[in-house]
Design a protein around this motif. Structure first.
Motif, PDB file in Angstrom:
ATOM      1  N   MET A 195       0.850  -1.197   0.000  1.00 19.38           N
ATOM      2  CA  MET A 195       0.000   0.000   0.000  1.00 19.38           C
ATOM      3  C   MET A 195       0.882   1.242   0.000  1.00 19.38           C
ATOM      4  O   MET A 195       1.763   1.404   0.856  1.00 19.38           O
ATOM      5  N   LEU A 196       0.675   2.109  -0.987  1.00 15.95           N
ATOM      6  CA  LEU A 196       1.480   3.311  -1.089  1.00 15.95           C
ATOM      7  C   LEU A 196       0.928   4.391  -0.163  1.00 15.95           C
ATOM      8  O   LEU A 196      -0.282   4.538   0.010  1.00 15.95           O
ATOM      9  N   THR A 197       1.857   5.153   0.407  1.00 15.87           N
ATOM     10  CA  THR A 197       1.442   6.278   1.245  1.00 15.87           C
ATOM     11  C   THR A 197       0.981   7.430   0.358  1.00 15.87           C
ATOM     12  O   THR A 197       1.236   7.445  -0.853  1.00 15.87           O
ATOM     13  N   GLU A 198       0.335   8.412   0.977  1.00 17.63           N
ATOM     14  CA  GLU A 198      -0.133   9.581   0.215  1.00 17.63           C
ATOM     15  C   GLU A 198       1.051  10.274  -0.457  1.00 17.63           C
ATOM     16  O   GLU A 198       0.958  10.724  -1.603  1.00 17.63           O
ATOM     17  N   ARG A 199       2.167  10.360   0.261  1.00 15.34           N
ATOM     18  CA  ARG A 199       3.329  11.025  -0.301  1.00 15.34           C
ATOM     19  C   ARG A 199       3.891  10.237  -1.481  1.00 15.34           C
ATOM     20  O   ARG A 199       4.261  10.807  -2.521  1.00 15.34           O
ATOM     21  N   GLN A 200       3.939   8.920  -1.353  1.00 16.95           N
ATOM     22  CA  GLN A 200       4.442   8.094  -2.453  1.00 16.95           C
ATOM     23  C   GLN A 200       3.530   8.176  -3.677  1.00 16.95           C
ATOM     24  O   GLN A 200       4.005   8.211  -4.815  1.00 16.95           O
ATOM     25  N   LEU A 201       2.227   8.203  -3.435  1.00 19.43           N
ATOM     26  CA  LEU A 201       1.278   8.335  -4.546  1.00 19.43           C
ATOM     27  C   LEU A 201       1.513   9.637  -5.303  1.00 19.43           C
ATOM     28  O   LEU A 201       1.524   9.656  -6.540  1.00 19.43           O
ATOM     29  N   LEU A 202       1.704  10.711  -4.551  1.00 18.68           N
ATOM     30  CA  LEU A 202       1.905  12.008  -5.185  1.00 18.68           C
ATOM     31  C   LEU A 202       3.218  12.038  -5.954  1.00 18.68           C
ATOM     32  O   LEU A 202       3.278  12.522  -7.096  1.00 18.68           O
ATOM     33  N   ILE A 203       4.273  11.519  -5.362  1.00 20.72           N
ATOM     34  CA  ILE A 203       5.580  11.504  -6.027  1.00 20.72           C
ATOM     35  C   ILE A 203       5.537  10.633  -7.282  1.00 20.72           C
ATOM     36  O   ILE A 203       6.084  11.005  -8.338  1.00 20.72           O
ATOM     37  N   LEU A 204       4.885   9.484  -7.208  1.00 16.01           N
ATOM     38  CA  LEU A 204       4.779   8.617  -8.383  1.00 16.01           C
ATOM     39  C   LEU A 204       4.003   9.323  -9.491  1.00 16.01           C
ATOM     40  O   LEU A 204       4.416   9.304 -10.667  1.00 16.01           O
ATOM     41  N   SER A 205       2.905   9.953  -9.139  1.00 15.38           N
ATOM     42  CA  SER A 205       2.082  10.637 -10.140  1.00 15.38           C
ATOM     43  C   SER A 205       2.856  11.743 -10.835  1.00 15.38           C
ATOM     44  O   SER A 205       2.851  11.858 -12.068  1.00 15.38           O
ATOM     45  N   VAL A 206       3.555  12.565 -10.051  1.00 13.66           N
ATOM     46  CA  VAL A 206       4.306  13.671 -10.631  1.00 13.66           C
ATOM     47  C   VAL A 206       5.484  13.146 -11.457  1.00 13.66           C
ATOM     48  O   VAL A 206       5.823  13.699 -12.513  1.00 13.66           O
ATOM     49  N   THR A 207       6.100  12.064 -11.006  1.00 14.26           N
ATOM     50  CA  THR A 207       7.215  11.468 -11.755  1.00 14.26           C
ATOM     51  C   THR A 207       6.748  10.994 -13.127  1.00 14.26           C
ATOM     52  O   THR A 207       7.399  11.251 -14.155  1.00 14.26           O
ATOM     53  N   VAL A 208       5.612  10.287 -13.168  1.00 13.71           N
ATOM     54  CA  VAL A 208       5.085   9.803 -14.447  1.00 13.71           C
ATOM     55  C   VAL A 208       4.739  10.974 -15.354  1.00 13.71           C
ATOM     56  O   VAL A 208       5.106  10.995 -16.535  1.00 13.71           O
ATOM     57  N   ASP A 209       4.049  11.976 -14.812  1.00 14.32           N
ATOM     58  CA  ASP A 209       3.670  13.142 -15.619  1.00 14.32           C
ATOM     59  C   ASP A 209       4.901  13.851 -16.174  1.00 14.32           C
ATOM     60  O   ASP A 209       4.928  14.267 -17.339  1.00 14.32           O
TER      61      ASP A 209
END
Length: 343
Positions: A1-15
């Motif tokens: 389960m990804l943390t909120e911070r990891q979710l945000l970092i992953l999303s911005v990295t992909v974008d």
């Protein structure tokens, strides 16, 4: 389960990687307003995301790029369609500005506009031609021993075939032949055409047409309908402009798929309703393992359908592509259905 911070970092990295095509480092992410974290914090989280398989380290840089698992997670959990600019909407609508009489013309133009809008390769799979029903048939004499058969379907599709006619055949026989064909074949599906010719038309020809054996054999051979030509491309070479494609062997294999693979229509037809996204190795052809394919179906009346696909790199602008395909599939369905019903 990804943390909120990891979710945000992953999303911005992909974008970021989608836009730049360059490996993403923690220092550049720390400068983004949507990530209020230090470079060290981001670097640690990116290492965690790499350990979980969502990011990969490149050979040429300390930056990271999304893995297939990362893209899949992003598409399934983070993808929000992006509103299209007005100029893009107008370009999509321009497909239908010109009054086109055949469904194939509309589909072909759609493929061209899609490739221009996306800079990727657009592939449209037309409806199964065999399911088209015959509206009317015409025979146009060309020379003393040849004629042109025109088969017009309810969708506006036109099949054109040149066939031989016996020399010296009285023109009245051609007129009788046209009447017989329209009487017996109107409303028949193209897939049933050969059967109906043999079972019904031949017997009537025998009674009313001089030298019917030669004429029927020539006509029957001419009206064989193939479904091989219902794949339409736009921007076949666009994908080569993407920095992701540099392996010449893979490029050659990919072009081979576009040029002649019988598997491509089946690939475009696969999947359930709505937008379908296949990433990298999820594609069944090895030649497309570096590609993503986004597909959606469209309807032609109540019983026929086709597929629209965009083929691009795994680093595809999914938010934009999903919106474009969703918009076009709805508009295309309405336009082609209107054409069938003559509205």
């Amino acid at each position: 389960m990804l943390t909120e911070r990891q979710l945000l970092i992953l999303s911005v990295t992909v974008d970021d990687f989608i836009q730049s095509a360059q490996p993403v480092g923690s220092s550049q992410l720390s400068k983004k307003s949507e990530l209020p974290y230090s470079s060290a914090t981001i670097r640690n989280e990116m290492a965690e995301l790499e350990g979980m398989g969502f990011l990969e380290k490149t050979h040429t840089s300390s930056g990271r790029v999304p893995s297939e698992k990362g893209y899949r997670f992003y598409v399934d959990n983070m993808l929000t369609p992006r509103a299209l600019p007005l100029e893009d909407i107008e370009q999509l609508r321009s497909i239908f500005d010109t009054r086109l009489s055949e469904t194939e013309e509309v589909i072909r133009r759609s493929a061209m506009i899609l490739s221009e809008l996306t800079n990727y390769t657009a592939v449209l799979l037309g409806p199964d031609i065999g399911k088209h029903t015959i509206r009317r048939l015409s025979i146009v004499p060309l020379t003393a021993d040849s004629a042109l058969a025109l088969i017009v379907t309810e969708t506006g599709h036109v099949e054109k075939r040149i066939f031989d006619i016996p020399q010296g055949l009285d023109p009245s026989n051609i007129e009788r032949m046209i009447n017989i064909l329209n009487d017996r074949l109107s409303g028949v599906a193209l897939s049933d055409l050969q059967f109906r010719l043999e079972e019904e038309v031949l017997a009537v020809f025998r009674q009313h047409i001089d030298r019917y054996t030669e004429l029927f054999a020539s006509l029957q051979k001419a009206v064989v309908v193939s479904n091989d030509n219902n794949v339409f491309y736009g921007g076949k070479l666009n994908i080569l402009n993407q920095p992701d494609f540099h392996d010449l062997h893979k490029i050659r294999d990919l072009m081979g798929v576009f040029e002649g693979s019988k598997l491509l229509p089946a690939i475009l037809s696969a999947g359930g309703p709505g937008i379908q996204i296949r990433i990298g190795s999820e594609n069944s052809l090895a030649a497309m393992e570096d590609c993503s394919i986004v597909t959606v179906s469209y309807d032609v009346g109540n019983e026929q359908s086709g597929s629209i696909a965009i083929v691009g790199p795994k680093r595809m602008d999914y938010k934009r592509i999903v919106t474009i395909l969703d918009t076009l599939s709805g508009d295309l369905s309405k336009q082609l259905t209107r054409m069938i019903h003559g509205k």
